[in-house]
Enzyme design. Structure first.
Site, PDB file in Angstrom:
ATOM      1  N   TYR A   1      15.119  30.067   7.692  1.00 11.39           N
ATOM      2  CA  TYR A   1      13.980  30.824   8.226  1.00 11.39           C
ATOM      3  C   TYR A   1      13.977  30.874   9.758  1.00 11.39           C
ATOM      4  O   TYR A   1      14.158  29.849  10.416  1.00 11.39           O
ATOM      5  CB  TYR A   1      12.670  30.189   7.776  1.00 11.39           C
ATOM      6  CG  TYR A   1      12.403  30.283   6.296  1.00 11.39           C
ATOM      7  CD1 TYR A   1      12.524  31.496   5.617  1.00 11.39           C
ATOM      8  CD2 TYR A   1      12.021  29.157   5.581  1.00 11.39           C
ATOM      9  CE1 TYR A   1      12.252  31.570   4.259  1.00 11.39           C
ATOM     10  CE2 TYR A   1      11.754  29.226   4.217  1.00 11.39           C
ATOM     11  CZ  TYR A   1      11.873  30.435   3.561  1.00 11.39           C
ATOM     12  OH  TYR A   1      11.612  30.513   2.222  1.00 11.39           O
TER      13      TYR A   1
ATOM     14  N   LYS B   1       0.839  -1.203   0.000  1.00 15.92           N
ATOM     15  CA  LYS B   1       0.000   0.000   0.000  1.00 15.92           C
ATOM     16  C   LYS B   1       0.874   1.253   0.000  1.00 15.92           C
ATOM     17  O   LYS B   1       2.069   1.183   0.330  1.00 15.92           O
ATOM     18  CB  LYS B   1      -0.907  -0.013   1.242  1.00 15.92           C
ATOM     19  CG  LYS B   1      -0.140   0.063   2.560  1.00 15.92           C
ATOM     20  CD  LYS B   1      -1.042  -0.191   3.759  1.00 15.92           C
ATOM     21  CE  LYS B   1      -0.265  -0.083   5.070  1.00 15.92           C
ATOM     22  NZ  LYS B   1      -1.059  -0.494   6.231  1.00 15.92           N
TER      23      LYS B   1
HETATM   24  C1  LIG Z   1      -0.363  -1.533   6.908  1.00 15.87           C
HETATM   25  C2  LIG Z   1      -1.029  -2.803   7.289  1.00 15.87           C
HETATM   26  C3  LIG Z   1      -0.285  -3.978   7.486  1.00 15.87           C
HETATM   27  C4  LIG Z   1       1.219  -4.010   7.471  1.00 15.87           C
HETATM   28  O1  LIG Z   1       1.712  -3.515   8.700  1.00 15.87           O
HETATM   29  P1  LIG Z   1       3.269  -3.516   9.022  1.00 15.87           P
HETATM   30  O2  LIG Z   1       3.361  -3.148  10.448  1.00 15.87           O
HETATM   31  O3  LIG Z   1       3.888  -2.510   8.118  1.00 15.87           O
HETATM   32  O4  LIG Z   1       3.732  -4.904   8.728  1.00 15.87           O
HETATM   33  C5  LIG Z   1      -0.979  -5.153   7.719  1.00 15.87           C
HETATM   34  N1  LIG Z   1      -2.331  -5.158   7.776  1.00 15.87           N
HETATM   35  C6  LIG Z   1      -3.068  -4.042   7.630  1.00 15.87           C
HETATM   36  C7  LIG Z   1      -4.538  -4.105   7.726  1.00 15.87           C
HETATM   37  C8  LIG Z   1      -2.439  -2.821   7.401  1.00 15.87           C
HETATM   38  O5  LIG Z   1      -3.178  -1.710   7.261  1.00 15.87           O
END
Ligand SMILES: *Cc1c(COP(=O)(O)O)cnc(C)c1O
Length: 404
Positions: A275, A43
């Site tokens: 800044y 993702k």
């Molecule tokens: C992002 C996510 C994962 C992966 O989590 P990690 O801690 O990066 O391994 C697994 N399941 C769901 C539902 C997620 O949203």
């Protein structure tokens, strides 16, 4: 994503080591309980690493499933020709259920509204939808509450009998698996066992049951069931320093963020820097300008603190990080004098060549390393390399040269 760029003269680049990613998949698979497979979570553009090249590399190394948050992320992988099973779990009313059905996606359902939308789309498509029922076993985020589970399970089972859906999975997600011994983890596992047993008694025969994320995959074999869903560990980053370092888990960070020093100049003592003049030179010194800023995902919260390897030494950001650039104080030593425009400045990488890590930047910005890599923006080209042979494979976010 970024289009074609020239690999020479890059203002900044995120090198993505697909060999390291494949090694991480193998290291994770070696830890799985017998019978469990690995879902590569890609993702958010694979946590900023590039979804398509990372998905392909993970599948090459033996991942069986891919996971995305949104259906659009999953559909993009299908459009690119990926045929492995893909689960996508973050649905909003009106999302493209029918396209998901036609693309053969596994679609997560947490509530009755979603079941209604997916069954309607299945009738329209004249095809059976693959759905996975998600339970909230205690995270308190997405997922169906245990009190609502009987209604959702009964409706899903009825839809199976009617031929509109097939329930391919039962699943959930942990709240505190990154905190060793947290009592909620065992409690969530108990609830998950109960909710799975309930659904199976109601006639549902899932292909996969899964609850483990990276921290659980690394430390809780009793949570592995048929599948673990690993994100951050694939990218070589430990989910938390409390659990252990990347190296302790046999993981290698995949992303190295580098810039080319854009300007080197001498300034007098007492000169304000960037800044707000939050930094003043304590003596006559040399400043180096690093052409990356918060628009590129370098967190402004790390102003005055973020570490950068330049001229053989780790320096700190001097003053505020701006939208496109920030400054480091190179001092007046011989190492500093050797720094010229075009010299490499490494913000983070695996850490074994003296450079800081994403975990170091997370500490400086008071956040987690997940956020550091995921927020590196589209203005920074991804350059795909393969640590196994050091070959540059391609540039950009479009997946060209991604290993096959
Ligand atoms: C992002 C996510 C994962 C992966 O989590 P990690 O801690 O990066 O391994 C697994 N399941 C769901 C539902 C997620 O949203």
């Amino acid at each position: 994503m970024t289009g074609t760029v020239h690999t020479s003269a890059l203002r900044g680049r995120a090198e993505i080591d697909l060999g390291a990613l494949r090694g991480n998949v193998r290291a994770l698979r070696a830890r799985l309980a017998p019978g469990a497979g690995l879902m590569a979570v890609v993702k958010s553009d694979a946590y900023g690493h590039g979804a398509l090249p990372c998905a392909r590399a993970a599948l090459d190394a033996g991942a069986l499933w891919l996971g995305t948050a949104t259906p659009h992320e999953a559909l993009a992988l299908r459009d690119a020709g990926i045929r492995a099973p893909i689960l996508c779990w973050l649905w909003t009313p009106g999302d493209p259920w029918r396209e998901g059905i036609e693309a053969g996606l596994d679609m997560s359902v947490s509530a009755m509204w979603a079941l209604r939308e997916v069954t309607r789309a299945a009738r329209e498509a004249g095809r059976t939808a693959r759905i996975q029922l998600k339970a909230d076993t205690g995270l308190g985020r997405n997922g169906c509450q245990p009190a609502d589970w009987p209604e959702l399970v009964a409706a899903a089972r009825a839809a199976e009998v009617a031929g509109t859906v097939r329930v391919t999975g039962l699943w959930s997600h942990f709240a505190c698996a990154d905190e060793p011994g947290h009592p909620s983890t065992a409690a969530q596992l108990d609830v998950f066992h109960e909710l799975v047993a309930y659904a199976e008694k109601a006639g549902i025969e899932p292909e996969v049951r899964h609850i483990a994320n990276s921290p659980a995959a690394l430390t809780l074999p009793e949570s592995h069931f048929d599948l673990v869903r690993t994100g951050i560990a694939l990218y070589g980053i430990s989910p938390s320093s409390e659990l252990g370092s990347s190296a302790e888990f046999g993981l290698r960070p995949v992303m190295t963020l580098t810039a080319s020093v854009a300007l080197v100049k001498r300034v007098p003592e007492g000169h304000g820097v960037s800044y707000g003049h939050r930094y003043r030179t304590p003596a006559e010194t040399t400043l180096g300008l690093i052409p990356l800023g918060y628009a590129d995902g370098v967190p402004r919260h790390a102003s005055g603190k973020g570490p950068v390897l330049v001229g053989g030494e780790v320096r700190r950001v001097a003053g505020r990080i701006a939208m496109d650039q920030f400054v480091v104080d190179l001092g007046t030593g011989p190492d500093a004098d050797a720094v010229r425009e075009g010299a490499p400045a490494v913000l983070f990488g695996p850490g074994d060549r003296g450079e800081p890590t994403a975990a170091d930047w997370a500490e400086a910005a008071d956040t987690i390393a997940y956020e550091i890599v995921t927020r590196i923006g589209p203005r920074v080209p991804r350059v795909y390399v393969d640590g196994a042979d050091g070959q540059e494979e391609g540039v950009g976010g479009d997946g060209r040269g991604a290993g096959r």
